[in-house]
Enzyme design. Structure first.
Site, PDB file in Angstrom:
ATOM      1  N   ASP A  24       6.270  -4.007  -1.226  1.00 29.18           N
ATOM      2  CA  ASP A  24       6.383  -3.358  -2.537  1.00 29.18           C
ATOM      3  C   ASP A  24       6.577  -1.858  -2.340  1.00 29.18           C
ATOM      4  OD1 ASP A  24       6.236  -3.445  -5.463  1.00 29.18           O
ATOM      5  OD2 ASP A  24       4.372  -2.302  -5.224  1.00 29.18           O
ATOM      6  N   SER A  31       0.824  -1.214   0.000  1.00 31.90           N
ATOM      7  CA  SER A  31       0.000   0.000   0.000  1.00 31.90           C
ATOM      8  C   SER A  31       0.859   1.265   0.000  1.00 31.90           C
ATOM      9  CB  SER A  31      -0.961  -0.034   1.173  1.00 31.90           C
ATOM     10  OG  SER A  31      -1.934   0.957   0.994  1.00 31.90           O
ATOM     11  N   ARG A  32       1.348   1.676   1.153  1.00 34.15           N
ATOM     12  CA  ARG A  32       2.290   2.803   1.235  1.00 34.15           C
ATOM     13  C   ARG A  32       3.276   2.489   2.359  1.00 34.15           C
ATOM     14  NH1 ARG A  32       0.995   3.966  -3.107  1.00 34.15           N
ATOM     15  NH2 ARG A  32       0.099   5.896  -3.907  1.00 34.15           N
TER      16      ARG A  32
HETATM   17  P1  NAD Z   1      -9.642   2.289  -1.883  1.00 37.20           P
HETATM   18  O1  NAD Z   1      -9.858   3.712  -1.546  1.00 37.20           O
HETATM   19  O2  NAD Z   1     -10.542   1.601  -2.843  1.00 37.20           O
HETATM   20  O3  NAD Z   1      -9.648   1.422  -0.519  1.00 37.20           O
HETATM   21  C1  NAD Z   1      -9.041   1.827   0.657  1.00 37.20           C
HETATM   22  C2  NAD Z   1      -9.840   1.254   1.808  1.00 37.20           C
HETATM   23  O4  NAD Z   1      -9.158   1.596   3.022  1.00 37.20           O
HETATM   24  C3  NAD Z   1     -11.260   1.832   1.903  1.00 37.20           C
HETATM   25  O5  NAD Z   1     -12.184   0.774   2.001  1.00 37.20           O
HETATM   26  C4  NAD Z   1     -11.219   2.684   3.158  1.00 37.20           C
HETATM   27  O6  NAD Z   1     -12.441   2.709   3.873  1.00 37.20           O
HETATM   28  C5  NAD Z   1     -10.142   1.959   3.969  1.00 37.20           C
HETATM   29  N1  NAD Z   1      -9.578   2.793   5.029  1.00 37.20           N
HETATM   30  C6  NAD Z   1      -9.418   4.133   5.067  1.00 37.20           C
HETATM   31  N2  NAD Z   1      -8.880   4.501   6.243  1.00 37.20           N
HETATM   32  C7  NAD Z   1      -8.707   3.351   6.954  1.00 37.20           C
HETATM   33  C8  NAD Z   1      -8.213   3.080   8.248  1.00 37.20           C
HETATM   34  N3  NAD Z   1      -7.804   4.060   9.059  1.00 37.20           N
HETATM   35  N4  NAD Z   1      -8.176   1.792   8.641  1.00 37.20           N
HETATM   36  C9  NAD Z   1      -8.618   0.801   7.838  1.00 37.20           C
HETATM   37  N5  NAD Z   1      -9.104   1.003   6.615  1.00 37.20           N
HETATM   38  C10 NAD Z   1      -9.158   2.271   6.179  1.00 37.20           C
HETATM   39  O7  NAD Z   1      -8.125   2.195  -2.354  1.00 37.20           O
HETATM   40  P2  NAD Z   1      -7.442   1.021  -3.196  1.00 37.20           P
HETATM   41  O8  NAD Z   1      -7.557   1.324  -4.642  1.00 37.20           O
HETATM   42  O9  NAD Z   1      -7.895  -0.298  -2.683  1.00 37.20           O
HETATM   43  O10 NAD Z   1      -5.909   1.266  -2.814  1.00 37.20           O
HETATM   44  C11 NAD Z   1      -5.444   1.067  -1.495  1.00 37.20           C
HETATM   45  C12 NAD Z   1      -4.046   1.646  -1.397  1.00 37.20           C
HETATM   46  O11 NAD Z   1      -3.147   0.891  -2.221  1.00 37.20           O
HETATM   47  C13 NAD Z   1      -3.930   3.076  -1.966  1.00 37.20           C
HETATM   48  O12 NAD Z   1      -4.267   4.044  -0.977  1.00 37.20           O
HETATM   49  C14 NAD Z   1      -2.485   3.178  -2.355  1.00 37.20           C
HETATM   50  O13 NAD Z   1      -1.778   3.721  -1.253  1.00 37.20           O
HETATM   51  C15 NAD Z   1      -2.052   1.718  -2.559  1.00 37.20           C
HETATM   52  N6  NAD Z   1      -1.667   1.420  -3.945  1.00 37.20           N
HETATM   53  C16 NAD Z   1      -0.448   0.846  -4.183  1.00 37.20           C
HETATM   54  C17 NAD Z   1      -0.064   0.544  -5.479  1.00 37.20           C
HETATM   55  C18 NAD Z   1       1.268  -0.114  -5.789  1.00 37.20           C
HETATM   56  O14 NAD Z   1       1.678  -0.149  -6.958  1.00 37.20           O
HETATM   57  N7  NAD Z   1       1.956  -0.675  -4.817  1.00 37.20           N
HETATM   58  C19 NAD Z   1      -0.921   0.834  -6.537  1.00 37.20           C
HETATM   59  C20 NAD Z   1      -2.172   1.401  -6.262  1.00 37.20           C
HETATM   60  C21 NAD Z   1      -2.546   1.690  -4.967  1.00 37.20           C
END
Ligand code: NAD
Length: 332
Positions: A258, A233-234
């Site tokens: 990652d 994620s981050r």
């Molecule tokens: P999304 O917005 O669809 O889902 C994120 C989920 O996290 C939501 O359901 C939200 O309610 C939940 N959330 C928010 N705050 C929270 C908390 N405090 N505790 C628990 N859950 C919480 O986003 P997504 O498209 O599923 O992407 C998730 C993350 O993946 C992105 O924010 C990004 O940082 C990361 N990402 C990484 C890559 C990569 O190449 N490695 C690529 C795309 C996205």
């Protein structure tokens, strides 16, 4: 529009040119955006940035002074943009909210399987004509408990795949998804229970003030001995030094990353001729049960095409003086 595309990778340039169809004047730079490089956007209408570009307040002030009015992100995450400041300065920002949750979810599971079945070590051994199996024992994914933190777009695909493997799934999200719960028979639970009961923990929540360092000494202590921890994620969801301590004691049995909190100084560049200055990643790389990729989970042809298509669409909207549905602001 005149657009400066920062942090351009060779693999995306032609895709952007094809999707643009000569509508906007794109100037590609391989430099990252920050306060020092913002001057390169002089007289541009927009800048196009990626995950490790720095659009914090100081950079935004320089961009605005140079006449930049728009930021298009080639990513879903937007923690690198100070949206409050952008709003104050009248700079609009838009992202690519969904380009392929499958790309990221599938890479997440690739890390799990490669760690579990020690694929990288096994391959290196075989290439060295060492056909011994000692030390390569894995575990069945079937029947194991996986804890998924964040059940948004990516978390949901991870759940679907792990459900296919026969895992029991615990989930945590700020907003529970009743339909998902029913479809895959997952159990939403509190974080402590998820930490306590999961054999595999995978992070899919965005980086916010609330989630920064959610994986730290206290949360690691609650986890099962030998737990597998995966973060696509981050980087800053995880306190890396605490994770290193967890690896040293064996509390963490497998780590798949990652993303890394200090990745902006390393990832996406070839440092193979340099002396590594980052002692934290250096320590991480010393563990055989750690697998690191350099922020490539998004990197599929489908995702790259979708990113370029939506980015050009965001620019098209603004050129026609329309709002883009993908705009983000400090309330997002
Ligand atoms: P999304 O917005 O669809 O889902 C994120 C989920 O996290 C939501 O359901 C939200 O309610 C939940 N959330 C928010 N705050 C929270 C908390 N405090 N505790 C628990 N859950 C919480 O986003 P997504 O498209 O599923 O992407 C998730 C993350 O993946 C992105 O924010 C990004 O940082 C990361 N990402 C990484 C890559 C990569 O190449 N490695 C690529 C795309 C996205």
């Amino acid at each position: 529009m005149n657009v400066i595309v920062y942090s351009t990778h060779r693999f995306e340039k032609d895709i952007f040119i094809a999707q643009n169809q000569n509508k906007h004047q794109l100037k590609f730079l391989d430099l990252q955006l920050n306060a020092e490089t913002a001057y390169l956007a002089k007289d541009a209408d927009a800048v196009c940035i990626f995950v490790n570009d720095d659009a914090s307040a100081a950079t935004l002030e320089k961009l605005q002074a140079n006449g930049v009015q728009y930021i298009v992100l080639r990513s879903a995450g937007y923690n690198n943009v100070d949206l409050k400041k952008a709003n104050e300065l009248g700079i609009k920002a838009a992202r690519v909210p969904a380009y392929s949750p499958y790309a990221v979810a599938e890479h997440t599971v690739a890390l799990m399987l490669a760690l579990n079945r020690k694929v990288i070590r096994a391959n290196a051994r075989v290439h060295d004509l060492n056909f011994s199996l000692e030390g390569l024992t894995g575990f069945d994914m079937n029947g194991k408990t996986a804890g998924v933190i964040g059940t948004g777009q990516i978390g949901q695909v991870v759940i679907k795949i792990l459900n296919g493997f026969g895992c029991n799934i615990l989930a945590y999200d700020k907003f529970e998804n009743a339909a998902l719960q029913q479809q895959y028979n997952i159990t939403y639970t509190d974080l402590d229970t998820l930490y306590n009961k999961s054999d595999i923990i995978t992070l899919h929540a965005p980086l916010t003030d609330e989630t920064r360092y959610m994986i730290n000494r206290a949360s690691i202590e609650k986890m099962k001995d030998g737990v597998m921890l995966i973060n696509t994620s981050r980087g800053a969801l995880v306190n890396t030094k605490d994770v290193i301590n967890g690896l040293k004691t064996g509390k963490i049995g497998y780590l798949g990353l990652d993303v890394y909190e200090e990745e902006s100084k390393l990832f996406f560049q070839d440092h193979s001729e340099d002396i590594l200055q980052d002692d934290v990643i250096s320590r991480l790389l010393s563990f055989k049960n750690v697998l690191i990729t350099s922020h490539q989970a998004f990197l599929t042809d489908t995702a790259l095409n979708n990113i370029a298509e939506t980015t050009i669409y965001n620019l098209d909207c603004w050129q026609k003086n329309n709002a883009s549905p993908n705009e983000i602001n400090s309330e997002s």
